[in-house]
Design an enzyme around this catalytic site. Structure first.
Site, mmCIF file in Angstrom:
data_model
loop_
_atom_site.group_PDB
_atom_site.id
_atom_site.type_symbol
_atom_site.label_atom_id
_atom_site.label_comp_id
_atom_site.label_asym_id
_atom_site.label_seq_id
_atom_site.Cartn_x
_atom_site.Cartn_y
_atom_site.Cartn_z
ATOM 1 N N TYR A 101 43.430 86.706 78.590
ATOM 2 C CA TYR A 101 43.757 86.750 80.023
ATOM 3 C C TYR A 101 42.611 87.435 80.748
ATOM 4 O O TYR A 101 42.071 88.416 80.275
ATOM 5 C CB TYR A 101 45.085 87.475 80.235
ATOM 6 C CG TYR A 101 46.204 86.826 79.451
ATOM 7 C CD1 TYR A 101 46.542 85.493 79.690
ATOM 8 C CD2 TYR A 101 46.854 87.513 78.441
ATOM 9 C CE1 TYR A 101 47.531 84.870 78.954
ATOM 10 C CE2 TYR A 101 47.851 86.895 77.697
ATOM 11 C CZ TYR A 101 48.180 85.574 77.954
ATOM 12 O OH TYR A 101 49.147 84.971 77.209
ATOM 13 N N HIS A 108 48.600 84.857 84.402
ATOM 14 C CA HIS A 108 49.016 86.221 84.008
ATOM 15 C C HIS A 108 48.860 87.191 85.170
ATOM 16 O O HIS A 108 48.491 88.353 84.964
ATOM 17 C CB HIS A 108 48.209 86.683 82.788
ATOM 18 C CG HIS A 108 49.049 87.266 81.692
ATOM 19 N ND1 HIS A 108 49.180 88.608 81.494
ATOM 20 C CD2 HIS A 108 49.811 86.681 80.733
ATOM 21 C CE1 HIS A 108 49.976 88.838 80.449
ATOM 22 N NE2 HIS A 108 50.371 87.675 79.976
HETATM 23 MG MG MG Z 1 52.678 84.178 80.351
#
Ligand code: MG
Length: 399
Positions: free
Chosen positions: A157, A207
């Protein structure tokens, strides 16, 4: 004599290196018990204390078939509510009561909920890589294993690329640069789609790493890659911004792994601002609230995509799956796979074949726990590093 709850306990175990919490509710019928997932891996011991110090004394002596009443009893008993710790503790009890009900009826939980609407649940897996080529390699490997929905990330992320330009004295943390992230993901999808074409369903998870207007622009930029969905574009306190994403990008939106309570999702669903609800079922309090949420979504043509990472126990994955099998508006199931240790500790794990997850037809959720084996994989509380995400100037940002 009528059946009574005689014991409630929380079992901590980490067979795959990720701390899991499973609640076991025992009854006055020797050998009749239920299991539920209460996994909040970032705060393990507070959940155990909530289960054993507060819910156990509240529940001993009660009739385990009164699931709806017991859910509200647990929810309201703390007076202050909607915490991740307390909701997970309630979920452990709630799923265990459904498991007990199924065992008493000698039926799988999906039969109690209306019976199967499909034979198995399509799942998506996660492909990551340090560069577009490595992501593509991992996508191809998963395709070879039979998966036809794959979530593509690059560098985890927050993406990967040039080192953020930090100020002097910047505090330690998991630094990322939103611009670098967005550009690296666009390049990655360009590469993967140019090699693969459009035969596979690809997904991506933001995210919550972007400021709202960046998320609007980013969603729009991903239109050409025909994503199956774009996941968690905004934080739970930025709900109003979903109207902007909707107005600007024809990209299916999946939202909700951090949600705790109906106030966070009801507007998004009623205004049809999202396409998939993907809450973490134990985080909202278990199967009882999740099936109500699924029914609400069905009325507004929103599909389900329950959160299914490694920090959901196999018992929680089984609960996800039983809902997937019965909900008409099922969309997709996230699935992280089980290693051998998980399968040994939790006999009866759901099985994946050719990209579909299958439940067994044993009573309840059809899954058990070997407590002796579970004890061989202890959980230790630890300082969580990855949630200390920081923007280039050092500002903390949602992870
Ligand atoms: Mg997720």
């Amino acid at each position: 004599m009528s059946l009574k709850i005689t014991n409630v306990k929380a079992i901590l175990t980490a067979p795959a290196g990720i701390g899991l919490i499973v609640v076991k509710v025992e009854t006055s019928d020797p050998g009749l018990y239920g299991l539920g997932c209460a996994t909040y891996t970032q705060r393990l011991t507070p959940v155990k204390a909530a289960v054993e110090d507060y819910l156990k004394p509240l529940l001993i002596g009660r009739d385990p078939s009164r699931i709806e009443d017991i859910w509200h009893l647990c929810y309201l008993n703390s007076y202050w509510r909607n915490s991740g710790v307390l909701n997970n503790a309630i979920s452990g009890v709630d799923m265990a009561l459904w498991d007990i009900l199924g065992k008493r009826a000698n039926l799988p939980v999906y039969q109690l909920l209306g019976g199967r609407a499909r034979e198995a649940a399509a799942v998506y897996r996660h492909a990551d890589g340090r560069d577009p080529e490595e992501v593509l390699d991992n996508v191809l490997r998963l395709r070879e294993e039979g998966y036809h929905y794959i979530r593509c990330q690059i560098g985890g992320y927050g993406g990967i690329g040039r080192e953020p330009k930090k100020p002097q004295g910047a505090l330690p943390g998991a630094y990322y640069d939103p611009d670098v992230y967005m550009l690296s993901v666009q390049k990655m999808f360009e590469h993967v789609r140019s090699r693969l074409g459009f035969e596979l369903n690809l997904l991506h998870d933001i995210h919550e790493r972007l400021h709202p207007i960046e998320a609007v622009r980013f969603a729009k930029s991903l239109e050409p890659y025909r994503l199956f969905f774009l996941e968690d574009p905004l934080a739970p306190d930025q709900i109003e911004w979903f109207r902007q994403i909707r107005a600007h990008a024809a990209v299916p939106i999946a939202m909700g792994e951090l949600y705790n309570n109906p106030v966070e999702w009801k507007q998004l669903i009623a205004e049809q601002l999202i396409d998939f609800i993907r809450v973490h079922i134990s985080q909202i309090g278990g199967l009882t609230p999740a099936r109500k949420l699924a029914a609400l979504c069905e009325a507004f043509s929103v599909r389900t995509a329950w959160h299914g990472p490694g920090d959901v126990s196999p018992v929680g994955h089984a609960a996800n799956l039983h809902l997937d099998l019965v909900c008409h508006n099922f969309g997709i199931q996230e699935f992280s796979g089980f290693n051998d240790a998980l399968r040994e500790v939790f006999p009866g794990c759901p099985e994946v074949r050719n990209g579909y997850l299958y439940a067994n037809d044993r009573p309840g959720f059809g899954i058990d726990i070997d407590e002796t084996l579970a004890a061989r994989y202890p959980c230790e509380p630890a300082v969580i590093q990855w949630t200390q995400a920081r923007l280039p100037d050092g500002t903390l940002y949602p992870p």
